[in-house]
Motif scaffolding. Structure first.
Motif, short mmCIF file in Angstrom:
data_model
loop_
_atom_site.label_atom_id
_atom_site.label_comp_id
_atom_site.label_asym_id
_atom_site.label_seq_id
_atom_site.Cartn_x
_atom_site.Cartn_y
_atom_site.Cartn_z
N ILE A 239 6.48 -30.64 49.07
CA ILE A 239 5.19 -31.32 49.04
C ILE A 239 5.42 -32.74 48.53
O ILE A 239 6.11 -32.94 47.52
N GLN B 119 4.53 -30.72 53.52
CA GLN B 119 3.13 -31.07 53.30
C GLN B 119 3.06 -32.45 52.63
O GLN B 119 3.75 -32.69 51.64
N TYR C 123 0.09 -35.21 51.26
CA TYR C 123 -1.33 -35.36 51.01
C TYR C 123 -1.63 -36.59 50.14
O TYR C 123 -0.79 -37.06 49.39
#
Length: 505
Positions: A279, A302, A304
């Protein structure tokens, strides 16, 4: 005579004022005080790094002006907490005045050296604020979690200057990771024993590899990042159960999803990378890849909450599988100046709350051979809250601008008919560019019904009937498991996840 009258009047006013008892403070008995909370929880901090400032409000609930004889920390001067009472810093205060029905703020901070407290990786550090009033004593608890960490930062030289990195004629505040560092040992092997806290740019030297194992937690200070130099390599090997995480160094809950806290990861020209089960969040540009040598493999990644882009790719060569993006100020995927790309079962989403953003942007620079674009998207989702989630900017129409979406969902409302959908590149009926694709031309058509976009939970739910089992199984064999490890070999949904049950109504 008039002058004498004014003197007498002034003396009378002063005398009357001196007889007022408005400013007579009585000693507090302890029954008058109330507090905004009985425990002040300071959020997790790293060893030797100061916390944010937290506050406690103290109320005088009585109808009289009082004087609090003593406010102090339970551990006294040895406490690692710091107070500010009535604008004065310290750890012990006496005779604090508080008017009737009034209140005062106490501000609390802390800095803790974990090595002076415990040999563990983390521990709870506690103290209390004591309010002494006669024989009565009231208290408010103070609690913070302290984590040990490996701190990596540029060295300071005797002349006062700091270590720096050279990028052409530009110097940036940074340092090379050292496999034989006198303090940290091998800085090219990162593991989950302790979190890493980075100040400035940590650089992988030429011809070296930085290995990041599963469960590794990396925190970057503001204006910091990770960069690879030519012929260097970044190898991130997380696992589905134990991801590697790259984020900012602010641990307060209010910073959990705040974009732009650090600069990002930069795979620079002529270097390479392989990133799996990781992440990246809260950066400016999450992952920037610029003219790498061999294909960069991105699997179960991921990204974000980026101030600009989740993935910024420039003349790059990337193979991406099970990639998810969301909440970015420019785009989830920004392909700039062409390159070669192959994406399978990816969810390029973007639900950034402000305008002028989208999910995917592609251009090929000036259209010359040096910036030729070749992009292939399979069993993927391109969707967000923008009207057009796919923006393409070919320099010379079809020259050096080759792309194909297959068995993928693309949101494209063509608001105000701004785009010509009868010609390249937005001719969605052209199977050369859009083969068996679902084109969402309004807000209700082919909705993915993501589980929770606000929490970056981009799993489609059972409501997304047009996306379920729509994926091509031949493409699914290239990525046999979804991002959570669920098989898609017999039934392939679009995007990085197989569908889940929606939350209860």
């Amino acid at each position: 005579m008039k002058f004498l009258y004014h003197i007498i009047l002034l003396v009378s006013i002063i005398s009357l004022a001196s007889c007022r008892d408005d400013f007579n403070f009585e000693p507090a008995t302890g029954s008058e005080l109330a507090f905004s909370k009985d425990t002040v929880y300071l959020d997790t901090i790293f060893s030797n790094i100061g916390s944010s400032t937290y506050n406690l409000k103290v109320y005088n609930k009585s109808n009289k002006d009082i004087k609090i004889p003593s406010i102090k920390l339970g551990k006294g001067e040895s406490s690692n907490f710091r107070l500010m009472v009535d604008g004065m810093p310290g750890k012990s205060f006496e005779n604090i005045e508080l008017l009737a029905k009034d209140s005062l703020f106490i501000f609390v901070e802390t800095t803790v050296d974990i090595k002076q407290q415990t040999n563990g990786k983390e521990f709870l550090y506690t103290d209390e604020i004591l309010f002494q009033a006669g024989s009565n004593q009231q208290k408010v608890n103070l609690v913070t979690l302290v984590k040990d960490a490996v701190f990596l930062y540029p060295q300071k030289f005797e002349d006062g200057s700091y270590e720096s990195l050279n990028f052409g004629d530009t110097k940036i505040y940074g340092f090379f990771l050292d496999e034989n560092d006198a303090t940290n040992g091998n800085e090219l092997e990162w593991n989950n024993n302790k979190p890493y806290v980075i100040y400035g740019y940590a650089a992988v030297p030429p011809n070296k590899t930085l290995n990041v194992s599963e469960g590794t937690q990396v925190h970057f200070h503001r204006n910091s990042g990770l960069v690879t130099f030519p012929n260097a390599n970044l190898n991130v090997n997380g696992s589905i159960e134990n991801l590697a995480v790259f984020q900012g160094d602010r641990l307060e809950p209010s910073f959990e999803d705040t974009p732009g806290q650090w600069d990002g990861i930069w795979i620079s020209q002529d270097s390479d990378a392989s990133i799996s089960n990781a992440i990246i969040k809260n950066a400016v540009d999450g992952l920037f890849i610029n003219k790498n040598k061999l294909p960069v493999n991105l699997t179960n990644l991921q990204i974000y909450n980026c101030e600009k882009n989740a993935l910024l790719l420039q003349v790059a060569n990337v193979i991406g599988k099970n990639i998810v993006t969301n909440n970015c100020g420019v785009a989830g995927l920004n392909i700039n100046f062409g390159g070669t790309y192959d994406f399978t079962h990816c969810t390029f989403a973007n639900f950034w709350s402000r305008q002028n953003q989208t999910a995917v942007v592609m251009n090929n620079g000036d259209g010359t051979n040096a910036f030729a674009l070749n992009a292939h998207f399979k069993n993927s989702i391109i969707y967000g809250n923008a009207s057009e989630s796919l923006l393409m900017v070919p320099a010379n129409k079809e020259t050096n601008f080759t792309f194909k979406f297959e068995y993928s969902l693309v949101k494209f409302l063509n608001s105000a008919n701004r785009f010509n959908t009868d010609s390249f590149p937005y001719n969605f009926s052209n199977i050369t560019n859009f083969n068996n694709c679902l084109i969402a031309k309004n807000f209700n058509e082919h909705q993915p019904y993501f589980y929770n976009t606000n929490k970056n939970e981009l799993m489609i739910t059972e409501k997304a009937t047009s996306l379920i089992n729509y994926g091509n199984l031949l493409f699914a064999q290239q990525v046999p498991q979804d991002l959570l490890g669920k098989s898609r070999l017999t039934s392939a949904d679009l995007g990085a996840y197989q569908h889940v049950s929606s939350s209860a109504d």
